[in-house]
Scaffold this motif. Structure first.
Motif, short mmCIF file in Angstrom:
data_model
loop_
_atom_site.label_atom_id
_atom_site.label_comp_id
_atom_site.label_asym_id
_atom_site.label_seq_id
_atom_site.Cartn_x
_atom_site.Cartn_y
_atom_site.Cartn_z
N ASP A 294 -87.22 2.42 96.59
CA ASP A 294 -87.78 2.62 95.12
C ASP A 294 -88.15 4.26 95.05
O ASP A 294 -89.31 4.49 95.60
N PRO A 295 -87.58 4.87 94.28
CA PRO A 295 -87.69 6.32 94.34
C PRO A 295 -89.08 6.75 93.60
O PRO A 295 -89.73 7.77 93.72
N VAL A 296 -89.35 5.87 92.81
CA VAL A 296 -90.61 6.02 91.97
C VAL A 296 -91.85 5.60 92.78
O VAL A 296 -92.81 6.23 92.76
N GLN A 297 -92.03 4.51 93.27
CA GLN A 297 -93.08 3.92 94.37
C GLN A 297 -93.07 4.61 95.65
O GLN A 297 -94.01 4.38 96.53
N HIS A 298 -91.84 5.32 95.92
CA HIS A 298 -91.81 6.03 97.17
C HIS A 298 -91.87 4.73 98.25
O HIS A 298 -92.74 5.00 99.33
N LYS A 299 -91.21 3.69 98.21
CA LYS A 299 -91.29 2.65 99.10
C LYS A 299 -90.04 1.68 99.21
O LYS A 299 -89.23 1.96 98.14
N TRP A 300 -89.68 1.05 100.45
CA TRP A 300 -88.67 0.30 100.34
C TRP A 300 -89.16 -1.14 99.61
O TRP A 300 -90.26 -1.56 99.83
N GLU A 301 -88.30 -1.79 98.89
CA GLU A 301 -88.76 -2.88 98.15
C GLU A 301 -87.63 -3.94 98.21
O GLU A 301 -86.63 -3.72 98.19
N ARG A 302 -88.15 -5.08 98.46
CA ARG A 302 -87.14 -6.23 98.51
C ARG A 302 -86.44 -6.47 96.99
O ARG A 302 -87.53 -6.87 96.03
N LYS A 303 -85.33 -6.63 96.95
CA LYS A 303 -84.64 -6.59 95.57
C LYS A 303 -83.55 -7.67 95.58
O LYS A 303 -82.72 -7.54 96.66
N VAL A 304 -83.12 -8.67 94.93
CA VAL A 304 -82.03 -9.58 94.81
C VAL A 304 -80.95 -8.77 94.47
O VAL A 304 -80.88 -8.15 93.44
N VAL A 305 -79.97 -9.04 95.25
CA VAL A 305 -78.61 -7.99 95.40
C VAL A 305 -77.40 -8.94 95.09
O VAL A 305 -76.28 -8.41 94.72
N GLY A 306 -77.50 -10.35 95.22
CA GLY A 306 -76.32 -11.41 95.14
C GLY A 306 -76.99 -12.70 95.28
O GLY A 306 -78.23 -12.90 95.30
N VAL A 307 -76.16 -13.61 95.33
CA VAL A 307 -76.39 -14.89 95.29
C VAL A 307 -75.32 -15.49 96.47
O VAL A 307 -74.13 -15.23 96.39
N PHE A 308 -76.01 -16.28 97.33
CA PHE A 308 -75.12 -16.95 98.59
C PHE A 308 -74.17 -18.08 97.87
O PHE A 308 -74.52 -18.75 97.35
N SER A 309 -72.87 -17.72 98.00
CA SER A 309 -72.06 -18.69 97.50
C SER A 309 -71.44 -19.86 98.57
O SER A 309 -71.47 -20.91 98.22
N GLY A 310 -70.98 -19.37 99.57
CA GLY A 310 -70.37 -20.21 100.65
C GLY A 310 -69.44 -19.35 101.45
O GLY A 310 -69.82 -18.49 102.00
N HIS A 311 -68.16 -20.25 101.79
CA HIS A 311 -67.34 -19.58 102.94
C HIS A 311 -65.72 -19.23 102.17
O HIS A 311 -65.46 -19.71 101.30
N GLN A 312 -65.39 -18.23 102.88
CA GLN A 312 -64.14 -17.81 102.18
C GLN A 312 -63.02 -17.35 103.59
O GLN A 312 -63.60 -16.70 104.29
N TRP A 313 -61.93 -17.75 103.45
CA TRP A 313 -60.98 -17.67 104.35
C TRP A 313 -60.19 -16.42 103.84
O TRP A 313 -59.68 -16.39 102.66
N LEU A 314 -59.90 -15.37 104.49
CA LEU A 314 -59.31 -14.36 103.98
C LEU A 314 -58.06 -14.27 104.85
O LEU A 314 -57.88 -14.18 105.99
N GLU A 315 -56.59 -13.94 104.24
CA GLU A 315 -55.59 -13.80 104.85
C GLU A 315 -55.12 -12.26 104.62
O GLU A 315 -54.55 -12.08 103.43
N VAL A 316 -55.18 -11.52 105.39
CA VAL A 316 -54.82 -10.09 105.30
C VAL A 316 -53.68 -9.59 106.23
O VAL A 316 -53.80 -9.89 107.50
N ALA A 317 -52.41 -9.32 105.87
CA ALA A 317 -51.39 -8.85 106.70
C ALA A 317 -51.01 -9.99 107.65
O ALA A 317 -50.85 -10.05 108.89
N GLY A 318 -51.06 -11.42 107.24
CA GLY A 318 -50.79 -12.40 107.96
C GLY A 318 -51.77 -12.81 108.91
O GLY A 318 -51.78 -13.87 109.58
N GLU A 319 -52.84 -12.24 108.93
CA GLU A 319 -53.87 -12.64 109.93
C GLU A 319 -55.23 -13.47 109.21
O GLU A 319 -55.32 -12.91 108.11
#
Length: 351
Positions: A294-319
């Protein structure tokens, strides 16, 4: 000061303009049927064609996906269409650095910690984690709003059965006879929900169910009295302390316990954060946070950046590759959730 990219006060890269999400029309829909079965463990698949399809989305697609349904406690339902102005956010290309993995929710030694003791459970940030009555987790993001996963409320076709009388559970110390709290004396106090909002990007045909829009916002009937977590547009993983994410949830294999974990980000796309944080069903909907400078408070601050969804299988170039996945809060999604919370898109541009 840490060596990070220059940030504006709203916590996202300098020079980038936060879009305004402007409501255009609200249509009355038929009453929700609440006929779907809850899915506590979401697993999706994505191959090269799926990745190309996401990369080719046009601005009008984002406007359609950011339109949203609102369902009220009495079952009435509306659809609100929106316009993004200026249009943008979400055209980032998928970066591919996949590592090969076998399917599992626990990777190696189980790295989860059960949070015990009232002094921890009732302290921030653990106190901002709440239980959703459909079997998931949520995170407090305002005096009366809870962010969770859309699949905890809606299966892509209809609202789940338990969503009709959905409630939010707060871990609360039990009062002992002597006006103090007994050791480990905690109970779940349930609060009613006034309305639920789900993006149209989630409410699509089941064949194209995508984790990209797996988030929903619940508005409580009355304000709670706890500290809540701030939201921010998700920065690149390199801009978070230790390139790490953290989240606490009510994993189903540890009933009655709040479970905390953290891990490094393995990869990310415009919409998703790929990681190997250990998690079990029940943790879905947890608020994923990072420590952001946080550049205003000049400190690291915990902030929500996303939501946990689950599991994903990815197939890239057959792998085959396998990850636990969180939905990233892109600038348009942040603008949408901010509008849901504040009801005024103009005030969100200053966030």
């Amino acid at each position: 000061a840490p060596q990070t990219a220059p940030l504006q006060e709203n916590g996202w890269p300098a020079g980038a303009l936060l879009p305004a999400l402007v409501p255009r029309s609200t249509l009355q829909l038929g009453r929700a049927r609440f006929s779907a079965q809850p899915v506590l463990e979401l697993t999706t698949r994505c191959d090269d064609a799926c990745a190309r399809r996401e990369a080719a989305l046009a601005p009008q697609d984002f406007q359609e996906y950011l339109s949203y349904e609102t369902v009220y406690a009495n079952g009435t339902r509306t659809l609100t269409t929106v316009e993004l102005s200026p249009q943008g956010g979400g055209t980032e290309k998928r970066r591919q650095r996949w590592r090969k993995r076998r399917k599992r929710q626990i990777y190696g030694t189980d790295g989860r910690f059960s949070i015990s003791g009232n002094h921890f459970l009732l302290d921030y940030p653990f106190s901002a984690a709440v239980k959703i009555s459909t079997g998931c987790t949520g995170v407090l993001v305002s005096e009366r709003h809870v962010l969770t996963a859309a699949h905890c409320i809606h299966d892509g076709k209809d609202y789940v059965k338990g969503a009709k009388k959905i409630k939010v559970g707060f871990l609360t110390p039990l009062q002992s006879a002597g006006n103090g709290t007994g050791p480990g004396g905690l109970a779940m106090r349930w609060a009613r929900v006034r309305r639920t909002q789900v993006p149209k990007g989630w409410i699509r045909s089941p064949n194209s169910v995508s984790m990209d829009y797996d988030y929903a916002l619940l508005e409580l009937r009355r304000p709670h009295q706890r500290p809540y977590m701030k939201l921010t547009v998700a920065p690149a993983a390199e801009e978070m302390a230790g390139k790490r994410i953290h989240f606490s949830g009510f994993d189903s294999d540890r009933p009655g316990e709040l479970v905390y974990r953290f891990c490094g980000v393995e990869d990310e796309t415009a919409h998703l954060i790929y990681q190997h944080c250990d998690a079990r069903p029940g943790a879905s909907g947890s608020g994923v946070y990072g420590k952001v400078w946080d550049p205003v408070q000049h400190k690291w601050e915990r902030k929500v950046v996303g939501v946990f969804s689950g599991h994903q299988w990815l197939e890239v170039a057959g792998e085959q590759h396998d990850y636990n996945v969180a939905v990233r809060l892109t600038a348009p999604k942040f603008a949408q959730i901010c509008y849901w919370i504040k009801g005024d898109y103009k005030s969100c541009r200053n966030e």
